[in-house]
Design a protein around this motif. Structure first.
Motif, mmCIF file in Angstrom:
data_model
loop_
_atom_site.group_PDB
_atom_site.id
_atom_site.type_symbol
_atom_site.label_atom_id
_atom_site.label_comp_id
_atom_site.label_asym_id
_atom_site.label_seq_id
_atom_site.Cartn_x
_atom_site.Cartn_y
_atom_site.Cartn_z
ATOM 1 N N ASP A 183 8.883 12.810 -4.043
ATOM 2 C CA ASP A 183 9.350 12.574 -2.678
ATOM 3 C C ASP A 183 8.661 13.505 -1.685
ATOM 4 O OD1 ASP A 183 10.951 10.726 -3.822
ATOM 5 O OD2 ASP A 183 12.871 11.675 -3.311
ATOM 6 N N ASP A 184 8.478 14.761 -2.037
ATOM 7 C CA ASP A 184 7.845 15.710 -1.127
ATOM 8 C C ASP A 184 6.388 15.340 -0.872
ATOM 9 O OD1 ASP A 184 10.199 17.118 -0.935
ATOM 10 O OD2 ASP A 184 9.660 18.553 -2.521
ATOM 11 N N SER A 243 4.744 14.119 2.684
ATOM 12 C CA SER A 243 3.610 14.822 3.291
ATOM 13 C C SER A 243 2.508 13.862 3.737
ATOM 14 C CB SER A 243 3.037 15.840 2.298
ATOM 15 O OG SER A 243 2.425 15.185 1.196
ATOM 16 N N LEU A 244 2.506 12.653 3.195
ATOM 17 C CA LEU A 244 1.535 11.631 3.602
ATOM 18 C C LEU A 244 2.047 10.772 4.757
ATOM 19 C CD1 LEU A 244 0.386 10.393 0.065
ATOM 20 C CD2 LEU A 244 -0.807 11.978 1.593
ATOM 21 N N TRP A 294 0.832 -1.213 0.000
ATOM 22 C CA TRP A 294 0.000 0.000 0.000
ATOM 23 C C TRP A 294 0.861 1.256 0.000
ATOM 24 C CZ3 TRP A 294 0.031 3.651 3.916
ATOM 25 C CH2 TRP A 294 0.678 3.286 5.098
ATOM 26 N N LYS A 295 2.075 1.168 0.550
ATOM 27 C CA LYS A 295 2.964 2.328 0.539
ATOM 28 C C LYS A 295 3.564 2.562 -0.846
ATOM 29 C CE LYS A 295 4.117 2.103 5.438
ATOM 30 N NZ LYS A 295 5.178 2.041 6.474
ATOM 31 N N LEU A 296 3.583 1.527 -1.680
ATOM 32 C CA LEU A 296 4.076 1.711 -3.043
ATOM 33 C C LEU A 296 3.191 2.677 -3.826
ATOM 34 C CD1 LEU A 296 5.148 -1.912 -4.072
ATOM 35 C CD2 LEU A 296 6.632 0.086 -3.837
ATOM 36 N N ASN A 297 1.907 2.770 -3.473
ATOM 37 C CA ASN A 297 1.043 3.744 -4.132
ATOM 38 C C ASN A 297 1.535 5.169 -3.881
ATOM 39 O OD1 ASN A 297 -0.744 1.821 -5.168
ATOM 40 N ND2 ASN A 297 -1.979 1.800 -3.308
ATOM 41 N N ALA A 298 1.972 5.433 -2.649
ATOM 42 C CA ALA A 298 2.487 6.767 -2.327
ATOM 43 C C ALA A 298 3.836 7.009 -2.963
ATOM 44 C CB ALA A 298 2.582 6.944 -0.811
#
Length: 324
Positions: free
Chosen positions: A214-215, A219-220, A205-209
């Motif tokens: 990078d910024d 921020s998420l 799920w973090k791969l979506n972000a």
């Protein structure tokens, strides 16, 4: 798809130049469940010592390459990224061919390939640490340089190898094959594939972000550097381990994630598990065909290229990558 993961390996165990029925396969695999039915010793040897390690390796290799390719495509926001983007496969190839040249036994050849594959990632990571530059771009460029370097070293080893004995073994290994699969090789390589796949699964799920800048990802609440390092580590472990056991097998890490996105969309929470399942099924079908179609085994990389290239063109047309 889950049902296919159970049915396909059983079917693959029955296919080959030595035909075995479903009932004999089940009796060899589960003698107690089969009611104590006696099976021929040759059947047991074929199923348990020859075909079962190959089936397990094919599924592990396909699942690992599929998920590693999908992770790199998301991490680098590059649809052409493959498990060898950072030079892991070519580094592992150099380790293997060097071991073959030196006449090392199979376990040490596998270990040499694995260590060289991990070393190539370490070199890429060290080279890409340049302040004021994009880490993603630097990693890709460093991966290209390291891959070219190890490719040249592989060519050098082939040049000095004995053309009568050693060179054919190196050439066959580089074409990719699962014929050397044994319980021992699986015991050495499978844990790293499983660990790397599980690591990417947990981070799916973090791969979506990570597809954002990078910024925006920071921020998420995403620790970009740590997630990038973990994903690269997991994919490198998978690729190095697969290459150390199977040789160079192309197209799986490029084709399978695109097929998963075509079916399930771009959400990595779906793409990662779909890539695992589709990669395992695809590689199992390739290996079954490689050992069954002709009297002499066809290298797996030939079949993946013959099947993968036209299918990838079809995917591009379906998704609008190519306009008529």
């Amino acid at each position: 798809m889950a049902a296919l993961l159970l049915a396909a390996p059983l079917a693959a165990l029955t296919v080959g130049r030595f035909p075995v029925s479903i009932s004999e396969t089940l009796a060899a695999l589960f003698p107690y469940i089969a009611g104590g039915r006696e099976t021929d010793q040759m059947v047991r040897d074929v199923i348990l010592n020859i075909r079962l390690p190959r089936v397990l390796l094919a599924m592990l290799a396909g699942a690992g390459l599929g998920v590693a390719g999908g992770a790199f495509q998301s991490l680098f926001s590059n649809p052409l990224a493959t498990p060898d983007t950072l030079g892991v496969a070519t580094g592992a190839s150099f380790g293997a061919v060097l071991g073959i040249l030196l006449g090392l036994p199979s376990p040490l050849v596998q270990l040499s390939a694995l260590l060289m594959g991990l070393l190539s990632v370490a070199i890429v990571a060290a080279v890409s640490r340049v302040r004021g530059s994009s880490p993603v771009i630097m990693m890709i460029l460093a991966g290209m340089v390291v891959s070219a370097l190890f490719s040249a070293l592989v060519s050098l080893v082939k040049y000095v190898a004995d053309p009568q004995d050693v060179l054919p073994a190196i050439t066959f290994w580089l074409m990719g094959s699962l014929s050397s699969a044994t319980r021992g090789s699986l015991a050495m390589g499978a844990p790293m594939i499983i660990f790397g796949t599980a690591l990417i699964w947990l981070l799916r799920w973090k791969l979506n972000a990570m597809t954002l800048s990078d910024d925006e990802a920071a921020s998420l609440g995403i620790n970009v550097k740590r997630i990038r390092l973990l994903v690269i580590t997991g994919a490198a472990m998978i690729t190095g381990s697969v290459v150390s056991m199977c040789g160079l097998i192309g197209w799986v890490g490029l084709l399978i994630p695109h097929a998963a996105r075509m079916i399930f969309g771009s959400d990595n929470r779906c793409v990662v598990p779909a890539s695992i399942v589709l990669g395992a099924l695809f590689m199992l079908a390739i290996d079954t065909a490689a050992r069954s179609l002709t009297a002499s085994e066809i290298p797996a990389s030939i079949l993946t290229s013959v099947i993968g290239a036209p299918f990838f063109i079809l995917l591009l047309r379906k998704t609008g990558g190519v306009r008529g």
